[in-house]
Design an enzyme around this catalytic site. Structure first.
Site, PDB file in Angstrom:
ATOM      1  N   SER A 185    -142.089  16.106 -21.403  1.00 58.34           N
ATOM      2  CA  SER A 185    -142.379  16.253 -22.828  1.00 58.34           C
ATOM      3  C   SER A 185    -142.223  17.707 -23.272  1.00 58.34           C
ATOM      4  O   SER A 185    -141.197  18.329 -23.021  1.00 58.34           O
ATOM      5  CB  SER A 185    -143.778  15.706 -23.119  1.00 58.34           C
ATOM      6  OG  SER A 185    -144.012  15.614 -24.496  1.00 58.34           O
ATOM      7  N   ASP A 392    -138.997   6.455 -26.761  1.00 58.49           N
ATOM      8  CA  ASP A 392    -140.054   6.177 -25.782  1.00 58.49           C
ATOM      9  C   ASP A 392    -141.410   5.939 -26.448  1.00 58.49           C
ATOM     10  O   ASP A 392    -142.448   5.981 -25.793  1.00 58.49           O
ATOM     11  CB  ASP A 392    -140.163   7.309 -24.763  1.00 58.49           C
ATOM     12  CG  ASP A 392    -140.530   8.648 -25.387  1.00 58.49           C
ATOM     13  OD1 ASP A 392    -141.023   8.675 -26.533  1.00 58.49           O
ATOM     14  OD2 ASP A 392    -140.334   9.691 -24.730  1.00 58.49           O
ATOM     15  N   HIS A 417    -143.598   7.049 -23.367  1.00 53.57           N
ATOM     16  CA  HIS A 417    -143.529   8.501 -23.257  1.00 53.57           C
ATOM     17  C   HIS A 417    -144.291   9.056 -22.051  1.00 53.57           C
ATOM     18  O   HIS A 417    -143.731   9.827 -21.267  1.00 53.57           O
ATOM     19  CB  HIS A 417    -144.053   9.136 -24.553  1.00 53.57           C
ATOM     20  CG  HIS A 417    -143.923  10.619 -24.585  1.00 53.57           C
ATOM     21  ND1 HIS A 417    -142.701  11.262 -24.629  1.00 53.57           N
ATOM     22  CD2 HIS A 417    -144.859  11.606 -24.563  1.00 53.57           C
ATOM     23  CE1 HIS A 417    -142.885  12.562 -24.648  1.00 53.57           C
ATOM     24  NE2 HIS A 417    -144.189  12.801 -24.601  1.00 53.57           N
TER      25      HIS A 417
END
Length: 540
Positions: A185, A392, A417
C-alpha cells in the site's frame, strides 16, 4: 481441518507428478542461502507506542482495544507544522515511537498482540511472515521489518533517515547481501520517495523491490470520503472495539500521508475521478431546484475547504480549529513531483503486484434527488455513495498499475487490499521472485503468474448442531508438451474419491470429509484438475 489436509495432499500429488514429468527439476536444488527481505507496511500498518518524556512510561496507542478511542485522541491527535513538514502530537509531552522488537517484525505482524477474539482483523504481515519462515527465512538474519509513524509524509526526512539506517543494518546483519524490499500500500510511495531522494543508498543496498497494492496515482474515492467522513481500519463487528471514524477523521486531515494519497491530477485517468453532490439551490424568487454537481479532483479542493471550514476538535478543554489544511496540500503536491521523477536504478529490479476483482471506490456522491445537500458544511454528516471500478476495494487497478517505473513484471491477483498479504497466489509469486525453496512447478514464467489454482471457493453453514463446509478448487497446470487435440478428446477424465474422518475419545465420529477429484486429459499444453469436497463437523 480435514479439508485443508485433502487440498494439501492433492497439491502434493500434483506437484510430485509434475516433477516426474520434468527430469530437469530433479537436478534443481533449493538455494542454501537466501537474500534478506525487508517488509514495509502501509498507512496504519505499524504499531505505535506513546512515550511520556517526563516519566519514560511507554504504552501502545495503535492498535489497542481497551480505552482505544480515548488514548488515540489524547496521544495521537496532531497538528501539522509547515516549517518542519512534521505533524506533531497535541500532547507535547508525548513522543511517538515504533517498537523494534524482533528486528522490526513485531510492529508489523499482529497490530494488537493482546487481542484474542477476532485477532485476524488486526493481522498485517502475519501470514506472510509465517509463510516465509517455512521457506527458510530467519528473523534477524534474512527477515526484517520496517515500521514507521504513518502520520508523517512519505518524504519526511526522519522517516527516510530511519529507513536508510535500517537498510544498512539489514545489509550488515545478512553478511553484506543486497536486500529484497516488499512494500504494501502506501509503503510503496515511501519506498519510491526514498528511491528518488536517497538513490545512492537505495542502489547500494537494494536488489529487488516488490510493491503490493500500491496507490501510485492515489486512491480517489476512498481518500475523498476520508476527508469528509473519516476512515474505519476494520469492517464488521470488530470496528466497535476500535477507533471511531470521527476520531480517525480528526487525525487524518492533519496528516501529510493522507494528502499524498489523493487522486493525482496530472495522471491521465480513463475516467476522471469526481466528487458529485446533489445540491438544492434557491433563485432570487425563492424557487429552488435540485441539480447534480460534479467536481474534478482539482476542483474538489474548494468543496473540502468549505465543508471543513468550521471543523474543530476539543482537546484538553480547548476548542481547536481543524479546517482543510492548504499548507499540507502544498507539501503533498511537492511530494507528487518527487514521485513522478523517480527512476529504478539499473542494478535494481522492480516488480508490481496489484489487486483485482473487487468493486473499488473511484468517485463519491453525496445526497440524492430526494434528499439533496443544502449546506456544504453538512457534508461530513452525509454518507457518501461510491461509484466503483475494478481494483482491490481500496486502490483502483488503474492507479496501482501506473507505477511509472521500468518493471520486470506487473501481476494482477484477485484479492482485497489488506487481505492480499495472506493470499496463496501472492505467496507463490513471491517465492518464485525471491528464489526461495524448491522451484514451484505450477508457476508459469511466461506471464509471471501462478496457474494453480484458478478457482477457490469455500462456504460454511450450520445445520442442527453440525457445521457443514463445502469447498471447490480447480487447477490449471501448464504442461511440457503439446498433445494432439484429437488424441486428448478420445481420453476420458479420471475420477477418484477420498474420504477421511477424525474420531473423538469415545470412538464417535466428530468430523468427516469426502472429496472427488477429476483429472481431465492434457490438451493444448494444459491439464485441468477439479476438487469438490464437503466436510461435516459434529457439535461445531
Amino acid at each position: 481441518m480435514l479439508l485443508g489436509d485433502i487440498v494439501e495432499s492433492v497439491e502434493m500429488w500434483l506437484k510430485r507428478s509434475k516433477k516426474d514429468n520434468r527430469k530437469t527439476d530433479a537436478d534443481v536444488k533449493a538455494p542454501v542461502d537466501l537474500d534478506p527481505v525487508l517488509l514495509v507496511p502501509g498507512i496504519a500498518g505499524s504499531i505505535l507506542n506513546a512515550v511520556d518524556e517526563d516519566t519514560g512510561e511507554e504504552e501502545r496507542v495503535w492498535v489497542r482495544i481497551l480505552s482505544a478511542d480515548y488514548t488515540f485522541r489524547t496521544k495521537l491527535w496532531s497538528l501539522f507544522d509547515p516549517s518542519t513538514g512534521k505533524t506533531v502530537s497535541l500532547d507535547r509531552k508525548t513522543k511517538i515511537v515504533v517498537p523494534e522488537y524482533r528486528y522490526g517484525l513485531y510492529a508489523i505482524d499482529v497490530l494488537d498482540p493482546d487481542m484474542v477474539i477476532g485477532r485476524e482483523s488486526v493481522y498485517y504481515f502475519h501470514d506472510m511472515i509465517v509463510e516465509m519462515i517455512k521457506w527458510g527465512f530467519q528473523e534477524g538474519k534474512t527477515l526484517f521489518g520496517f515500521g514507521y509513524d504513518f502520520r508523517q509524509s512519505n518524504r519526511f526526512h526522519e522517516t527516510l533517515d530511519s529507513l536508510a539506517a535500517k537498510l544498512e543494518s539489514v545489509y550488515n546483519a545478512s553478511g553484506g547481501k543486497k536486500i529484497n524490499i516488499i512494500s504494501h500500500s502506501m509503503g510503496g510511495l515511501l519506498v519510491k520517495c526514498f528511491m528518488c531522494l536517497r538513490s545512492d543508498i537505495f542502489e547500494k543496498y537494494v536488489k529487488n523491490w516488490i510493491a503490493i497494492a500500491a496507490p501510485f496515482q492515489g486512491a480517489p474515492g476512498y481518500i475523498a470520503s476520508t476527508f469528509l467522513n473519516g476512515m474505519s481500519f476494520v469492517e464488521g463487528w470488530e470496528q466497535n472495539f476500535f477507533i471511531s471514524k470521527w476520531s480517525m477523521h480528526q487525525l487524518l486531515i492533519e496528516c501529510p500521508s493522507i494528502f499524498e494519497l489523493m487522486a493525482c491530477c496530472d495522471f491521465r485517468w480513463e475516467h476522471n475521478p469526481t466528487l458529485e453532490i446533489w445540491r438544492q439551490k434557491y433563485d432570487t424568487d425563492g424557487n429552488y431546484s435540485v441539480t447534480l454537481e460534479s467536481y474534478s479532483a482539482e476542483e474538489s479542493i474548494s468543496v473540502f475547504t468549505e465543508a471543513l471550514s468550521s471543523n474543530t476538535l476539543y482537546y484538553d478543554g480547548v476548542e481547536i480549529p481543524v479546517p482543510f489544511n492548504l499548507e499540507i496540500l502544498k507539501w503533498a503536491n511537492e511530494t507528487r513531483k518527487i514521485l513522478s521523477s523517480a527512476k529504478v536504478p539499473p542494478q535494481v529490479k522492480f516488480y508490481n503486484i496489484y489487486g483485482t476483482n473487487l468493486a473499488t471506490p473511484h468517485s463519491v456522491r453525496y445526497g440524492s434527488g430526494e434528499a439533496p445537500v443544502t449546506d456544504l458544511q453538512q457534508l461530513p454528516f452525509f454518507k457518501g455513495k461510491y461509484v466503483c471500478v475494478d481494483g482491490d476495494g481500496t486502490v483502483p487497478i488503474e492507479s496501482a498499475k501506473a507505477d511509472g517505473l521500468n518493471a520486470e513484471a506487473r501481476v494482477g491477483v484477485p484479492g482485497e487490499h489488506r487481505g492480499i498479504l495472506c493470499d496463496h497466489h501472492v505467496f507463490r509469486i513471491l517465492k518464485h521472485w525471491l528464489k526461495a525453496g524448491d522451484p514451484d512447478p505450477f508457476y508459469n514464467p511466461l506471464n509471471d503468474y501462478v496457474i494453480l489454482p484458478t478457482v477457490f471457493e469455500i462456504q460454511r453453514h450450520q445445520e442442527k448442531g453440525f457445521q457443514v463446509t463445502s469447498l471447490k478448487e480447480e487447477w490449471e497446470i501448464v504442461a511440457d508438451g503439446q498433445d494432439e487435440q484429437e488424441a486428448a478428446a478420445e481420453r476420458r477424465p479420471l475420477v477418484s474419491s477420498i474420504c477421511v474422518c477424525n474420531e473423538g475419545d469415545d470412538q464417535l465420529m466428530q468430523e468427516q470429509a469426502c472429496a472427488t477429484v477429476v483429472v481431465h486429459p492434457e490438451t493444448r499444453g494444459r491439464q485441468h484438475v477439479e476438487l469438490s469436497a464437503v466436510s461435516v463437523t459434529a457439535n461445531a
